[in-house]
Scaffold this active site. Structure first.
Site, PDB file in Angstrom:
ATOM      1  N   GLY A  12       0.720  -1.307  -0.112  1.00  0.00           N
ATOM      2  CA  GLY A  12      -0.004  -0.047   0.109  1.00  0.00           C
ATOM      3  C   GLY A  12       0.760   1.245  -0.064  1.00  0.00           C
ATOM      4  N   SER A  39       1.165  -3.546   5.325  1.00  0.00           N
ATOM      5  CA  SER A  39       1.537  -3.710   6.636  1.00  0.00           C
ATOM      6  C   SER A  39       2.155  -2.530   7.238  1.00  0.00           C
ATOM      7  CB  SER A  39       2.690  -4.729   6.662  1.00  0.00           C
ATOM      8  OG  SER A  39       3.336  -4.645   7.687  1.00  0.00           O
ATOM      9  N   VAL A  47       9.031   8.529   0.292  1.00  0.00           N
ATOM     10  CA  VAL A  47       9.407   9.625  -0.757  1.00  0.00           C
ATOM     11  C   VAL A  47       8.701   9.550  -1.945  1.00  0.00           C
ATOM     12  CG1 VAL A  47      11.407  10.140   0.539  1.00  0.00           C
ATOM     13  CG2 VAL A  47      11.303   8.266  -1.004  1.00  0.00           C
ATOM     14  N   ALA A  50       8.038  14.244  -6.823  1.00  0.00           N
ATOM     15  CA  ALA A  50       8.277  15.143  -7.981  1.00  0.00           C
ATOM     16  C   ALA A  50       7.640  14.119  -9.306  1.00  0.00           C
ATOM     17  CB  ALA A  50       9.474  15.572  -8.417  1.00  0.00           C
ATOM     18  N   LYS A  78       5.017  21.713 -11.417  1.00  0.00           N
ATOM     19  CA  LYS A  78       6.484  21.660 -11.980  1.00  0.00           C
ATOM     20  C   LYS A  78       6.613  21.912 -13.464  1.00  0.00           C
ATOM     21  CE  LYS A  78       9.971  18.042 -12.047  1.00  0.00           C
ATOM     22  NZ  LYS A  78      10.037  16.686 -11.835  1.00  0.00           N
TER      23      LYS A  78
END
Ligand SMILES: Cc1cc2nc3c(=O)[nH]c(=O)nc-3n(C[C@H](O)[C@H](O)[C@H](O)COP(=O)(O)OP(=O)(O)OC[C@H]3O[C@@H](n4cnc5c(N)ncnc54)[C@H](O)[C@@H]3O)c2cc1C
Length: 506
Positions: A12, A39, A47, A50, A78
C-alpha cells in the site's frame, strides 16, 4: 475461458494505491473484488514527490479534479528541473517539460536553426526559446492552452506533491469505490502445484486472501515476483552507482518555485522539491564515495530552512527486475525496478505498468504471449529511461572528486554511446516515439551538460539569413509575451488551489 474476478494487490505504498484507484475506476468492484494488503509495521518508502507531465493521463483516467487534487496533496506545479553544478561547479541549465521553439518553415527541427544562429554568434541560452523554462526562471505559472495561431503549444507541466498525502488521497478514492484494505504482514504464499500460479497469500495467523491475479507492490523486496518467482534482477549500478539517499523535509522559507532543483554534489546530487507547506530535500549518493553520516550531515548543512525531522536513509540498487510479469503476478513500483529519482520517473513507470495491464488485460489463465509482449515493452521503456539518466553523469566536465571521475570515465551502453556520437556530430537527439523523453529533453540535458554539437542538420542552411533572424525573433517575442501574461506561481496557487494548512502557515 474464465475471466479474472478477484484481484489482490500486495503493498500500500504509492504503487499499491495507484493500482487500486485505477482498478476501482476502470474495472470497478461490481463484477470484481479488489483487495489491497499493507503492513503498517513494514511501512512505505514515503518519498517520491516530483512527477512528470504524463501523470495528467493517470489523473484524467481517474476523473480527478485538478484543483482539489493539488489542494489535498499540498502540491505545487512543476515546469521542469533546474540542474546546478552538473556540467561544472558554477554552471546551471534547465530541463523544461515544454517544446523547444516552434516550427520554422524549412523542414527540420527548431534546434537546428537555433544551433546555426548560435554558431554565428547568437545567445547560447536555449531556455529563452522554451516558454516553460522562461516561466520557471521568473517564478510564473498558469494553465495555458496552445496559442490560436498554433505557434506555441500548451504550457506543459506536472506536480510536486507530498508522497504521504498522495497515497492517502488515492486510498480514499479507492476505498470509496469499493476497494477492500486488509492490514497485515504476508508471510506465506500458496501456489497451484500444477500451474505454479499463486492462489492465495497468507498472514501470520493463517488467514488467507485468495485471488486470480496478484499485483506485487511490496517495494524493493519484491515479495512475490522475486520471493516466489525468482524473476531475477539486472543490476545497473556500474552505470548508475548511486545506492543511497538521505531524505529530510525542511521549513519553506520562500514562495515555492514551479520547478524541482537538482544540485550536483561531491558524491551524487541533492534534490529540492518545493511543496505548499514545506520543502522536500534529499542527498542521493554512492556509499563507496561518501559515508551515510557524512551525507546526512552535509544535507542538513545545505537546507534552505530548518529541518522538520531527522534525515531518513534509504538504500537501493539501480536496476530492473528481469521479468516484471510472471504467470498471474505483475510487479508494479519498486518491486519491478528503480532507476534513482534524478528525472522523477518512478511514479511514471508505475502508471505505465498499470495502463499496459489494462491494455493487455488477461483472462484467468494468462496467455504467455501477453506476458512476453508486456515484458518486452517494459524492457524497452526502462532502457530508454536508463540511458537518459546515465547521460547526466557521463556528459560532464567535472573531475573534481573520485565520484565524478568515475562517472566521466565509465563505459556507457552502446545505445547511449551512439546517441551521444550523433549529437556531438550534428545536434541530433533523435527519439523514437515510444521513448519517454523526447528531442527537447535530450537536447536540453546534453547541451546543458556541455556536449556542444559541432554542426547541425545541413537543411537548416537553406533558409536565407534574414528569414532565420525574423523567424527566431517571432518565436522569442511570442514566448516573452506569453510568459509576461502569467501570474506568479504563488498567486496562481493562492487563487485556485491553496491547501488549507499551507495558507494559514504561510
Ligand atoms: C530516495 C528516493 C526518492 C524518490 N523520488 C521520487 C520522485 O521524486 N518521483 C518519483 O516518481 N518517484 C520517486 N521515487 C520512487 C517512489 O518513491 C516509488 O516509486 C513509490 O513510492 C512507489 O513505491 P512502492 O509503492 O513500490 O513501494 P513502498 O513505498 O516500499 O511500499 C511497499 C508496500 O508494501 C507493503 N509490504 C511489503 N512487504 C509486505 C508484506 N510482507 N506484507 C504486507 N505488506 C507488505 C508495505 O507495507 C508497503 O505498503 C523515489 C524513491 C526513492 C528511494
Amino acid at each position: 475461458m474464465d475471466r479474472l474476478r478477484d484481484i489482490v494487490i500486495v503493498g500500500g505504498g504509492t504503487a499499491g494505491w495507484m493500482a487500486a484507484a485505477a482498478f476501482a475506476r476502470v474495472i470497478g468492484t461490481q463484477a470484481h473484488s479488489i483487495t489491497l494488503i499493507e503492513s503498517e509495521e513494514i511501512g512505505t518508502v514515503g518519498v517520491g514527490e516530483a512527477t512528470i507531465p504524463p501523470i495528467m493521463q493517470y489523473n484524467a483516467l481517474l476523473g480527478i479534479d485538478e484543483d482539489e487534487f493539488v489542494r489535498e496533496t499540498n502540491a505545487t506545479f512543476k515546469l521542469g528541473i533546474e540542474f546546478i553544478d552538473w556540467r561544472q561547479v558554477g554552471s546551471s541549465y534547465f530541463h523544461p517539460f515544454g517544446k523547444f521553439g516552434a516550427a520554422i518553415k524549412g523542414g527540420v527541427g527548431f534546434m537546428n536553426y537555433w544551433l546555426r544562429w548560435v554558431q554565428s554568434g547568437g545567445d547560447p541560452d536555449f531556455s529563452r526559446f522554451i516558454a516553460e523554462a522562461e516561466a520557471a526562471r521568473m517564478g510564473k505559472f498558469a494553465r495555458i492552452q496552445a496559442s490560436a495561431d498554433g505557434q506555441l503549444p500548451r504550457i506543459n507541466y506536472a506536480y510536486q506533491f507530498d508522497a504521504a498525502t498522495y497515497a492517502a488521497y488515492l486510498r480514499r478514492y479507492a476505498e470509496r469505490r469499493g476497494v477492500v484494505r486488509r492490514e497485515g504482514r504476508v508471510v506465506d504464499v500458496e501456489q497451484n502445484s500444477e500451474t505454479g500460479y499463486i492462489e492465495a497469500v497468507k498472514f501470520g495467523d493463517g488467514t488467507r486472501v485468495a485471488g486470480d491475479f496478484f499485483i506485487d507492490c511490496s517495494g524493493f523486496r519484491g515479495l512475490l515476483i522475486e520471493g516466489v518467482y525468482k524473476a531475477g534482477f539486472d543490476d545497473w549500478s556500474h552505470w548508475l552507482p548511486n545506492n543511497r539517499a538521505a531524505a529530510v523535509p525542511c521549513e519553506r522559507v520562500e514562495e515555492p518555485t514551479p520547478f524541482t532543483r537538482s544540485t550536483a554534489r561531491e558524491a551524487g546530487w541533492q534534490w529540492r522539491i518545493p511543496l505548499q507547506h514545506r520543502t522536500g530535500n534529499g542527498y542521493v549518493f554512492c556509499d563507496a564515495y561518501i559515508a551515510e553520516d557524512e551525507a546526512s550531515r552535509l544535507l542538513l548543512e545545505r537546507l534552505d530552512g530548518e529541518p522538520l525531522a531527522d534525515p531518513k536513509i534509504l538504500r537501493f540498487t539501480a536496476g530492473k527486475r528481469r521479468r516484471g510479469w510472471v504467470k498471474n503476478c505483475l510487479a508494479v513500483g519498486l518491486s519491478s525496478g528503480f532507476l534513482e529519482p534524478l528525472e522523477s520517473t518512478s511514479i511514471h513507470l508505475i502508471q505505465v505498468a498499470i495502463m499496459k495491464l489494462f491494455e493487455m488485460f488477461p483472462m484467468r489463465e494468462v496467455n504467455p504471449v501477453l506476458i512476453d509482449q508486456y515484458n518486452r515493452e517494459m524492457d524497452l521503456l526502462y532502457d530508454h529511461v536508463r540511458d537518459f539518466i546515465i547521460a547526466h553523469y557521463k556528459v560532464t566536465e567535472r573531475q573534481d572528486t573520485p565520484f565524478w571521475q568515475y562517472c566521466r570515465n565509465m563505459v556507457v551502453p552502446d545505445s547511449l554511446a551512439e546517441k551521444l556520437e550523433l549529437f556531438k556530430e550534428r545536434g541530433e537527439a533523435h527519439a523514437v516515439p515510444s521513448e519517454l523523453f523526447g528531442e527537447t529533453s535530450w537536447f536540453a540535458v546534453l547541451y546543458g551538460q556541455g556536449l556542444i554539437p559541432k554542426s547541425y542538420h545541413p537543411i537548416a542552411n537553406m533558409l536565407p539569413e534574414d528569414e532565420l533572424q525574423l523567424a527566431l525573433a517571432r518565436v522569442r517575442t511570442a514566448i516573452r509575451q506569453r510568459v509576461d501574461s502569467l501570474p506568479s506561481h504563488a498567486a496562481f496557487i493562492e487563487r485556485c488551489c491553496a491547501a488549507q494548512a499551507a495558507t494559514t502557515a504561510a
